[in-house]
Design a protein around this motif. Structure first.
Motif, PDB file in Angstrom:
ATOM      1  N   GLU A  49       2.741   5.887  -1.021  1.00  0.00           N
ATOM      2  CA  GLU A  49       3.006   4.478  -0.226  1.00  0.00           C
ATOM      3  C   GLU A  49       1.665   4.931   1.038  1.00  0.00           C
ATOM      4  N   LYS A 156       1.085   2.889  -3.695  1.00  0.00           N
ATOM      5  CA  LYS A 156       0.731   0.915  -3.539  1.00  0.00           C
ATOM      6  C   LYS A 156       0.371   1.014  -2.026  1.00  0.00           C
ATOM      7  N   VAL A 158       0.373  -1.435   1.363  1.00  0.00           N
ATOM      8  CA  VAL A 158       1.626  -2.050   2.076  1.00  0.00           C
ATOM      9  C   VAL A 158       0.946  -3.000   2.587  1.00  0.00           C
TER      10      VAL A 158
END
Length: 353
Positions: A49, A156, A158
């Motif tokens: 992330e 990911k 974000v």
């Protein structure tokens, strides 16, 4: 708790903020382990992330164990590409792993490399290499070098801080990408001049992602591609805007096909993406969208086959990845050969009496 805060350890044994604070903390132990186990090949790692309000870089870590004689020509800094597949859209970014000029090759008059293997490791910033920060949501990242492929990791991107809720994250990503905007098919129709083949039978369980190369004429090859894969809503044409292919067939969807081609020296000679028309009606099963079809096109519509001896051609669409080897010059072999083994010398002189 719905907060995003993945602390799962990656291949380099790192988690969370360690990717930024001390990314090479475990590189020596990892390199020694893979060398001692003869684990050749490419390994990639990166944070699962990346919170854009917390970080201005996206570290990607690469490790390679390779025979010493091969490292002269193929290395992380010369022939290795980093690939990022944006799973929200299917867009593929391919960039050289190290954006700076590689070190000069050694003088070939020097003695050849000694037998054995080496491990090389680098840390690069994907924001600098490929601007991955603009691809919000899930990205599949891996390395390619000729016929070699690394492990595949998920990143990911974000739009927020660590601790943002997964629901809020998905709302932002879906609002931007979950719309029917297929990749244009003009490139595949006009440049590739694709021909339609019989598709595989409808199947909502088994993925098909198959490529072949058939000799055509004296110096060309016809590439055939058969697929039955899961798609996403973005790949579907709205009913009122469905185009026609070059044979006046209705096109229901378009799958974004990326092709990456390396020559016999692992130089990257092609990095291009096309929208492949899907003329079979999509199958919807348990909310999954299955797309199937078959096409063919001539290799010469992409490159001049006469300029190369051997090709490693990668076909990529979402998580579907396949390599096709094409031998253009019969009998071609990699000119890198291992150095001769060292033969121990024995003293054959008779001892003095």
């Amino acid at each position: 708790m719905d907060e995003m805060n993945d602390q799962t350890a990656g291949p380099f044994g790192l988690s969370g903020e360690q990717y930024w604070d001390n990314p090479m903390a475990n590189k020596n132990d990892l390199a020694s382990q893979r060398l001692s186990n003869n684990e050749y090949g490419l390994l990639v790692d990166g944070p699962p992330e990346v919170f854009l309000q917390d970080h201005s870089t996206v570290p990607v870590l690469a490790l390679r164990v390779i025979e010493t004689y091969r490292s002269v020509k193929y290395s992380l800094s010369t022939t290795t590409q980093v690939v990022s597949v944006h799973l929200e859209t299917g867009a593929v970014i391919v960039r050289k792993l190290t954006p700076y000029p590689p070190p000069p090759l050694p003088d070939f008059e020097e003695p050849p490399p000694a037998p054995g293997s080496i491990a090389e490791c680098i840390d690069e910033d994907l924001m600098e290499i490929s601007s991955i920060q603009s691809d919000l949501g899930s990205n599949r990242v891996f390395l390619l070098c000729g016929p070699e492929i690394s492990n595949k990791i998920m990143m990911k991107i974000v739009p927020g801080k660590r601790g943002i809720s997964y629901k809020e994250y998905r709302e932002v990503v879906d609002a931007r990408y979950n719309i029917q905007t297929p990749f244009p098919i003009t490139g595949s129709v006009n440049k590739l001049e694709i021909e339609r083949l019989n598709p595989p039978e409808p199947n909502s369980e088994n993925t098909v992602w198959e490529m072949n190369a058939l000799k055509e004429g004296e110096a060309d090859y016809r590439i055939t591609m058969t697929f039955n894969i899961k798609g996403i809503n973005r790949f579907i044409f709205p009913e009122e805007n469905r185009p026609l292919d070059n044979n006046n067939n209705t096109v229901f969807a378009s799958i974004p096909l990326a092709m990456i081609v390396f020559d016999q020296d692992r130089n990257t000679i092609l990095r291009e993406q096309f929208g492949i028309p899907v003329t079979e009606e999509p199958l919807i099963y348990n909310d999954d969208i299955w797309l199937r079809g078959g096409i063919s096109f001539l290799l010469s519509n992409l490159i001049d086959p006469g300029m190369y001896q051997y090709l490693y051609t990668w076909f990529i669409c979402m998580d579907n990845i396949q390599m096709l080897k094409i031998e253009l010059e019969e009998g071609w072999e990699d000119d890198l050969v291992p150095p001769p083994s060292r033969i121990p010398k024995f003293n054959t002189d008779k001892p003095e009496e």
